[in-house]
Design a protein around this motif. Structure first.
Motif: not given
Length: 307
Positions: A155, A157, A169, A172
């Motif tokens: 996870t 980013r 973002c 991710d």
């Protein structure tokens, strides 16, 4: 099956070594307790970057310090603050930007050493742990948010902070995003994925988004993985491989060119081009607290700070 010729070996020498009195962090400090066994604990040099006057700067994560290194290799403490600086880059206007694992993106005045917050949250939520950063030629700031992510928790980013202040973002789902650099055309990002032991290729769409992200280089060995990245003027990618005592260089097609071997310990974390002709690669080796150097045949790609 061998697909490529073995890369040519290049040697390194020690340019500078952090004095022992500066390597004072408690070996059981909070940051070190949660890192893989064998990681440097008393100091961790990262984020080498040159200012417009040719001075080399770097960070020391567990000691919360920013160093300015003289041409004779002497370390000077330029700043010391409550943070875990992990990456450093210069803005074109002379400001220093820091990817801080504890706080977020920080900003430093290189004259007075004052460090202040620049971006501490993403949509009110704290970052996992910012690692490295890169300025595009248009002033957009790309940075990684690594934290403790890995194959068990993919996870991590990748963010873009536009020159106008908009935070986006882009990815991710990264298992430990680390160093990053753009290709010559700046329509793609090379992203070091430490726990995947590889470098991702992140194409940028005309609308600014990303698509068809893939593996560009798959590494093996070492106990860490790829950390910092750098690019030369021909588009060759330089990859600091932690635990392998090496920096790998591949051409724009991904074929191996050089293996630059550490003459110290195996914690080759990051690098920057510098020297009078910008053909010297300066490498942070965090196990010994040293900065190594290797001579190259092609200069590094000019950074945003020098454009």
């Amino acid at each position: 099956m061998l697909f490529f010729h073995p890369p040519k070996d290049l040697a390194t020498s020690v340019f500078a070594r952090l004095p022992d009195e500066f390597r004072k962090a408690d070996p059981n400090n909070e940051w070190a307790r949660y890192q893989p066994k064998g990681s440097p604990a008393r100091s961790l040099l990262e984020g080498p970057s040159f200012d417009r006057d040719g001075n080399l700067w770097c960070v020391d994560l567990p000691n919360g310090r920013i160093y300015k290194i003289a041409s004779d290799g002497q370390f000077h403490v330029a700043a010391e603050y409550d943070g875990w600086p992990n990456g450093l880059k210069f803005h074109r206007d002379g400001r220093i930007f820091i990817a801080d694992y504890k706080n977020g993106i920080m900003e430093m005045d290189p004259v007075n050493g004052k460090v202040k917050p620049h971006l501490l949250r993403a949509n009110l939520a704290p970052f996992k742990g910012c690692n490295d950063l890169f300025f595009a030629a248009n002033g957009d700031l790309y940075f990684t948010d690594q934290g403790l992510t890995g194959l068990h928790d993919p996870t991590g980013r990748l963010f873009r902070l536009t020159a106008s202040g908009k935070l986006e973002c882009l990815l991710d789902n990264v298992p430990s995003p680390n160093g990053l650099v753009m290709n010559l055309a700046e329509n793609m990002i090379y992203l070091a994925v430490t726990r995947g032991n590889c470098v991702w290729r992140v194409p940028l769409n005309p609308d600014g988004g990303v698509a068809k992200v893939g593996v560009y280089i798959q590494l093996s060995g070492g106990w860490g993985g790829p950390d910092g990245l750098a690019l030369d003027a021909e588009g060759r990618l330089f990859i600091a491989h932690v635990g392998m005592a090496a920096v790998w260089a591949v051409d724009a097609l991904g074929e191996p060119v050089y293996r630059i071997r550490s003459c110290a310990e195996p914690h080759t974390t990051n690098m920057a081009f510098g020297g009078a002709d910008n053909k010297t690669l300066f490498i942070t080796e965090s196990g010994s607290g040293s900065i190594l150097k290797a001579q190259l045949d092609v200069p590094g790609k000019p950074m945003f700070s020098h454009l």
